[in-house]
Design an enzyme around this catalytic site. Structure first.
Site, PDB file in Angstrom:
ATOM      1  N   ASP A   1       0.710  -1.125   0.044  1.00 41.62           N
ATOM      2  CA  ASP A   1      -0.184  -0.111   0.138  1.00 41.62           C
ATOM      3  C   ASP A   1       0.753   1.333   0.033  1.00 41.62           C
ATOM      4  OD1 ASP A   1       0.912  -0.141   2.500  1.00 41.62           O
ATOM      5  OD2 ASP A   1      -0.706  -0.186   3.599  1.00 41.62           O
TER       6      ASP A   1
ATOM      7  N   ASP B   1       4.385  -1.376  11.285  1.00 38.40           N
ATOM      8  CA  ASP B   1       3.987  -0.095  10.844  1.00 38.40           C
ATOM      9  C   ASP B   1       3.550   0.652  12.218  1.00 38.40           C
ATOM     10  OD1 ASP B   1       3.024   1.757   8.243  1.00 38.40           O
ATOM     11  OD2 ASP B   1       1.936   2.197   9.856  1.00 38.40           O
TER      12      ASP B   1
ATOM     13  N   ARG C   1       0.296  12.762  10.199  1.00 42.44           N
ATOM     14  CA  ARG C   1       1.647  13.426  10.444  1.00 42.44           C
ATOM     15  C   ARG C   1       2.065  14.487   9.490  1.00 42.44           C
ATOM     16  NH1 ARG C   1       4.469   7.468  11.255  1.00 42.44           N
ATOM     17  NH2 ARG C   1       3.943   7.433  13.352  1.00 42.44           N
TER      18      ARG C   1
HETATM   19  C1  MIC Z   1       4.424   6.211   8.169  1.00 41.35           C
HETATM   20  O1  MIC Z   1       3.413   6.459   8.345  1.00 41.35           O
HETATM   21  O2  MIC Z   1       5.529   6.992   8.651  1.00 41.35           O
HETATM   22  C2  MIC Z   1       4.904   4.918   7.595  1.00 41.35           C
HETATM   23  C3  MIC Z   1       5.424   5.133   6.159  1.00 41.35           C
HETATM   24  O3  MIC Z   1       3.692   4.264   7.518  1.00 41.35           O
HETATM   25  C4  MIC Z   1       5.753   4.349   8.463  1.00 41.35           C
HETATM   26  C5  MIC Z   1       6.304   3.001   8.083  1.00 41.35           C
HETATM   27  C6  MIC Z   1       7.366   3.442   7.043  1.00 41.35           C
HETATM   28  O4  MIC Z   1       8.018   4.050   7.332  1.00 41.35           O
HETATM   29  O5  MIC Z   1       7.413   2.524   5.998  1.00 41.35           O
HETATM   30  C7  MIC Z   1       5.019   3.884  10.056  1.00 41.35           C
HETATM   31  O6  MIC Z   1       4.263   4.602  10.296  1.00 41.35           O
HETATM   32  O7  MIC Z   1       5.526   2.923  10.768  1.00 41.35           O
HETATM   33 FE1  SF4 Z   2       0.275   4.792   5.008  1.00 39.16          FE
HETATM   34 FE2  SF4 Z   2       1.798   5.564   7.256  1.00 39.16          FE
HETATM   35 FE3  SF4 Z   2       0.067   7.323   6.160  1.00 39.16          FE
HETATM   36 FE4  SF4 Z   2      -1.093   5.533   7.329  1.00 39.16          FE
HETATM   37  S1  SF4 Z   2       0.285   7.045   8.254  1.00 39.16           S
HETATM   38  S2  SF4 Z   2      -1.328   6.067   5.277  1.00 39.16           S
HETATM   39  S3  SF4 Z   2       0.418   3.642   7.024  1.00 39.16           S
HETATM   40  S4  SF4 Z   2       2.126   6.250   5.210  1.00 39.16           S
END
Ligand code: MIC
Ligand code: SF4
Length: 637
Positions: free
Chosen positions: A64, A119, A379
């Site tokens: 994904d 994750d 984030r």
């Molecule tokens: C994120 O939201 O930062 C990610 C990408 O899903 C990461 C995993 C990753 O760095 O591949 C996470 O949340 O662990």
């Molecule tokens: Fe994907 Fe991480 Fe974003 Fe969730 S927070 S949608 S797992 S990149």
């Protein structure tokens, strides 16, 4: 003794140890999940562990994150994961099936189960009453191989919800409000357990949003009781056979209690560049925006999508705004297509993206230079969107949709409720289920992008190096190993990723590491070092570049484990003021490293000054560090 729900589930899964906060226990892991950007490494590590099938009740490998396929690299990763899933007896969820946490919630999570995912947002399944924990790929590989997971018994914080949500306010506003109260490190060391009358006004999808962003508080996980909302969620997906009513015992002990009155929650945003930069929508209303992105594992449920569609219906997205929408799963996208909501979105001028992480991890849709982007994600770290000087705000999908129409941040008003389908037609055609053991392939497929991962070396007695970099508070794993469209294709290629280490903070870390390659060095951090993503690349890349230790005021949980698993020492300042004395390139000496690790405390000499440091390693962590990382340790035991 009256137990919290968390301790009841832990007790139920206990293999070794006892439930004393801070002590290591081993628990049975019922389920695991991986996604592709951490999964490639997890499956390389599973191979290194030499088992022939998974030991869990269910393991799922999702694709994904890395979906652009702008070269062969992503496609090679997908193929490797598909072949590893087939070999080890894992369900494979193809690209397009949806975002791991949304799909897992819909199709596989169950109340009372333990789930370990590579994750950090794995706790999303806590919305359904599962004890779901995010970890580094290696911990997940071990959980797949042995069905076990070792963790320090967490403390439990009870978040008591009273009152009821007002219309136009949802789970996202609740968790942003909690982030305001507790900050990005306020959950460290805790499981956040929700209770109180207020939970009656929260559907499973709102609960999942709240649990999802518990990761932004640094919590080990978050969990809601399993009740009639849980049963309703499962029934509509024809999965009621896994329903189990669950709650804490009457009078359960909690280490901390926080009370939130839901009726006081108002539409909220997080301002650039941290999820706890709280403001009420009313305070930032009128801020012009260039982009709105709705989706991500936080807010891409059917409910979220329907509320967005109802705001967009018959209206036009503001001409300056690019609005993208990524529904969380193929099931949701299909339902929206069938009931006409998709047409309402397209009719308003939205850009429909596939069911994947997409812009959340910078896989496309980077905003314009200095652009303002409003996102329903979790984030908003600087640079994560793919544009270093972008200003990213986080908000609920309703706030996002209403703002997209007006071209500036605006309050969502009251959104009418909508009928939920009696039954969802769960899409399973993106899944490949494992074959019986004797029919499974015995080899995995590794294209040229799949490179071996670095291994640590047993701990040496004395160490000399330099301070390669001193950083500030709240450094994220996005800072240590950036992601995005350019770099995600190299998650199975640590040497390539190494060129970009710490690139959001300094532009010459790689050169620094090269210059001091003979000795390597240490990195110095402030509070909450390594928050955010679970990516163990943020430990493997520094390991590859010769980082021997990280000395910080405090660490985020998953990153600290990843450092230990790679054989890098996470050390904490005994006296925080020592941090102020340190500068880049000062000389570092550790005279007695083995003693330091065994003793849990010791001295690091920087620029001739002795600095007291604390390790607080459990016996297991100590053994892993002495062996030079988890893989070496596993080979020894
Ligand atoms: C994120 O939201 O930062 C990610 C990408 O899903 C990461 C995993 C990753 O760095 O591949 C996470 O949340 O662990
Ligand atoms: Fe994907 Fe991480 Fe974003 Fe969730 S927070 S949608 S797992 S990149």
């Amino acid at each position: 003794m009256a137990h919290s729900l968390t301790y009841k589930i832990l007790q139920d899964h206990l293999i070794e140890g006892s439930l004393i906060p801070g002590e290591d226990i081993v628990i049975r892991m019922d389920q695991t999940l991986t996604q592709d950007s951490t999964g490639t490494m997890a499956y390389l590590q599973l191979e290194a562990l030499g088992v022939d099938e998974v030991a869990t009740e269910l393991s799922v490998a999702y694709v994904d994150h890395n979906m652009l396929q702008s070269g062969f690299e992503n496609a090679d990763d997908h193929e490797f994961i598909r072949s590893a899933a087939a070999k080890y007896g894992i369900v494979f969820s193809k690209p397009g099936g949806g975002i791991c946490h949304q799909v897992h919630l819909e199709q596989f999570a169950r109340p009372g189960a333990t789930l370990l995912g590579s994750d950090s947002h794995t706790p999303t399944a806590g919305g359904l009453g599962a004890l779901a924990i995010g970890a580094g790929g290696l911990d997940v590989a071990v959980a797949m191989a042995k069905g076990r997971y070792t963790l320090a018994v967490p403390k439990v914080m009870n978040i008591r919800l009273t009152g009821a949500l007002k219309p136009g306010v949802n789970g996202k506003d609740v968790i942003l409000t909690i982030l305001k109260e507790l900050t990005v490190k306020g959950g460290t060391g805790y499981v956040l357990e929700y209770s109180g009358d207020g939970i009656q006004s929260l559907r499973v999808t709102d609960r999942a949003t709240i649990c999802n962003m518990g990761a932004e508080l640094g919590a080990t996980t978050s969990i809601f009781p399993s009740d009639e909302h849980t049963l309703d969620f499962l029934k509509r997906r024809r999965r009621e056979e896994v329903y189990l009513p669950l709650s804490a015992d009457e009078g359960a002990h909690y280490d901390k209690v926080v009370e939130i009155d839901l009726s006081s929650v108002v539409p909220s945003v997080a301002k650039p560049h941290l999820p706890d930069e709280y403001a009420e929508v009313a305070e930032v209303a009128g801020t012009p925006i260039d982009q709105v992105a709705i989706g991500s594992c936080t807010n891409s449920s059917y409910q979220d999508m329907m509320r967005v569609a109802s705001i967009l219906k018959g209206n036009k997205v503001h001409e300056r705004v690019s609005l993208t929408i990524s529904p969380g799963s193929a099931t949701i996208l299909k339902t929206l297509a069938e009931n006409g909501a998709l047409a309402d979105m397209i009719g308003a001028g939205a850009r429909i993206l596939e069911s994947a992480c997409g812009p959340c991890i910078g896989m496309g849709q980077a905003p314009k230079s200095a652009g303002v982007s409003l996102r329903s994600f979790n984030r908003n770290f600087k640079g994560r969107s793919g544009t270093k000087d972008a200003q990213v705000y986080l908000a609920s999908p309703e706030t996002c949709a209403a703002s997209a129409l007006l071209g500036h941040i605006a309050s969502p008003g009251e959104v009418a409720d909508f009928p939920e389908p009696e039954f969802y037609d769960l899409t399973t055609n993106y899944f490949t289920y494992p074959l019986p053991k004797d029919q499974r392939p015995t080899e995995t497929v590794k294209g040229p992008n799949i490179q071996p991962f670095p291994l640590g070396s047993p701990l040496e007695e004395a160490y000399r190096g330099v301070v390669l970099l001193k950083t500030q508070d709240n450094v994220t794993t996005d800072d240590i190993t950036p992601s995005g469209a350019k770099l995600l294709p190299f998650r199975s290629n640590v040497p390539k990723l190494a060129h970009h280490a710490f690139e959001t903070l300094v532009d010459d870390f790689y050169e620094r590491a090269q210059k001091y390659s003979a000795t390597g060095g240490i990195v110095v951090g402030g509070e909450n070092y390594g928050q955010g993503s679970s990516r163990e690349h943020a430990a493997l890349v520094p390991l590859y570049l010769g980082v021997r230790a990280v000395l910080a005021k405090s660490f985020a949980r998953i990153h600290r484990s990843n450092l230990i698993n790679s054989g890098i020492l996470p050390l904490v300042f005994e006296h925080h003021e020592d941090y102020d004395l340190i500068q880049d390139f000062q000389e570092v000496k550790i005279e007695n490293m083995i003693h330091l690790v065994k003793n849990g405390r010791g001295t690091v000499t920087i620029d001739g000054r002795d600095i007291s440091v604390v390790g607080n390693f459990s016996p297991r962590e100590e053994a892993i560090l002495l062996a030079g990382g988890y893989i070496n340790y596993m080979r020894e035991v």
